[in-house]
Enzyme design. Structure first.
Site, PDB file in Angstrom:
ATOM      1  N   VAL A   2      26.578   0.977 -52.906  1.00 26.55           N
ATOM      2  CA  VAL A   2      25.745   1.496 -53.993  1.00 26.55           C
ATOM      3  C   VAL A   2      24.930   0.275 -54.414  1.00 26.55           C
ATOM      4  O   VAL A   2      25.425  -0.613 -55.095  1.00 26.55           O
ATOM      5  CB  VAL A   2      26.589   2.056 -55.151  1.00 26.55           C
ATOM      6  CG1 VAL A   2      25.694   2.504 -56.296  1.00 26.55           C
ATOM      7  CG2 VAL A   2      27.467   3.211 -54.668  1.00 26.55           C
ATOM      8  N   PRO A   3      23.675   0.196 -53.946  1.00 26.56           N
ATOM      9  CA  PRO A   3      22.937  -1.078 -53.927  1.00 26.56           C
ATOM     10  C   PRO A   3      22.372  -1.561 -55.269  1.00 26.56           C
ATOM     11  O   PRO A   3      21.164  -1.645 -55.467  1.00 26.56           O
ATOM     12  CB  PRO A   3      21.819  -0.795 -52.922  1.00 26.56           C
ATOM     13  CG  PRO A   3      21.555   0.666 -53.077  1.00 26.56           C
ATOM     14  CD  PRO A   3      22.901   1.285 -53.350  1.00 26.56           C
ATOM     15  N   CYS A   4      23.269  -1.951 -56.153  1.00 25.55           N
ATOM     16  CA  CYS A   4      22.838  -2.484 -57.450  1.00 25.55           C
ATOM     17  C   CYS A   4      22.094  -3.813 -57.301  1.00 25.55           C
ATOM     18  O   CYS A   4      21.344  -4.200 -58.195  1.00 25.55           O
ATOM     19  CB  CYS A   4      24.024  -2.628 -58.390  1.00 25.55           C
ATOM     20  SG  CYS A   4      25.392  -3.581 -57.726  1.00 25.55           S
ATOM     21  N   HIS A   5      22.262  -4.478 -56.168  1.00 25.29           N
ATOM     22  CA  HIS A   5      21.561  -5.753 -55.943  1.00 25.29           C
ATOM     23  C   HIS A   5      20.055  -5.553 -55.794  1.00 25.29           C
ATOM     24  O   HIS A   5      19.291  -6.509 -55.866  1.00 25.29           O
ATOM     25  CB  HIS A   5      22.135  -6.477 -54.714  1.00 25.29           C
ATOM     26  CG  HIS A   5      22.033  -5.704 -53.442  1.00 25.29           C
ATOM     27  ND1 HIS A   5      22.943  -4.717 -53.097  1.00 25.29           N
ATOM     28  CD2 HIS A   5      21.134  -5.751 -52.432  1.00 25.29           C
ATOM     29  CE1 HIS A   5      22.607  -4.198 -51.930  1.00 25.29           C
ATOM     30  NE2 HIS A   5      21.503  -4.808 -51.502  1.00 25.29           N
ATOM     31  N   ARG A   6      19.609  -4.315 -55.624  1.00 23.88           N
ATOM     32  CA  ARG A   6      18.175  -4.026 -55.462  1.00 23.88           C
ATOM     33  C   ARG A   6      17.461  -3.834 -56.799  1.00 23.88           C
ATOM     34  O   ARG A   6      16.283  -3.513 -56.826  1.00 23.88           O
ATOM     35  CB  ARG A   6      17.987  -2.797 -54.572  1.00 23.88           C
ATOM     36  CG  ARG A   6      18.506  -3.037 -53.158  1.00 23.88           C
ATOM     37  CD  ARG A   6      18.345  -1.828 -52.269  1.00 23.88           C
ATOM     38  NE  ARG A   6      19.055  -2.066 -51.004  1.00 23.88           N
ATOM     39  CZ  ARG A   6      19.575  -1.120 -50.264  1.00 23.88           C
ATOM     40  NH1 ARG A   6      19.462   0.160 -50.609  1.00 23.88           N
ATOM     41  NH2 ARG A   6      20.202  -1.423 -49.140  1.00 23.88           N
TER      42      ARG A   6
END
Length: 166
Positions: free
Chosen positions: A132-136
């Site tokens: 779940v790409p919270c780094h984006r």
């Protein structure tokens, strides 16, 4: 918390704990990550090296870190969050690799344009990092901002995804 199965894996960014419930993958945490389960909690989960979902997650993460995979295909269990957190985490899944959004963009997408801080808090509590790409999520000016796994990991993940400007 429902019974979980766990698997510990090594990654180029440090050791990771994966956790699965009966509904899906419910956790991916770096050892020193903020807002994750404590070491004592993790030690209570049985390690299951044969768990099909944990094996699949491990294989997909290896392919991701090798630059061979940009989108994960795993059932997720995000039920540990509030309804608002779950809506934020679901929205994160729609941000493709190599792109980003700001907290404000995400708040507007959720039809809550004044909820940027709440969106930021929900992003920071994402229990399934990387997948779940919270780094984006970046600051309004495109700057690197908080990441529960550490800013150096956020930068490394964005570089891995060939994010422009990183």
């Amino acid at each position: 918390m429902p019974p979980l199965s766990a698997l510990r894996i090594d990654s180029p960014l440090g050791p990771i704990t994966l956790a699965a419930s009966a509904q899906g993958l419910c956790g991916l945490w770096f050892d020193d990550q903020k807002h994750g389960p404590s070491q004592a909690q993790r030690q209570q989960w049985p390690i299951d090296t044969r768990h099909p979902l944990l094996q699949s997650a491990s294989q997909q993460l290896r392919a991701y870190f090798a630059g061979e995979l940009s989108q994960f295909d795993l059932p997720l269990d995000l039920s540990a969050g509030t309804a608002f957190q779950q809506s934020v985490w679901q929205a994160l899944l729609n941000i493709p690799a190599g792109t980003s959004q700001s907290y404000g963009d995400l708040a507007r997408q959720l039809a809550k344009p004044k909820a940027m801080r709440a969106v930021g808090a929900a992003v920071g509590r994402n229990p399934v990092s990387i997948i779940v790409p919270c780094h984006r999520i970046l600051g309004a000016g495109g700057q690197l901002t908080g990441y529960a796994g550490g800013l150096w990991r956020k930068e490394a993940l964005l570089r891995l995804e060939n994010h422009p400007g990183i």
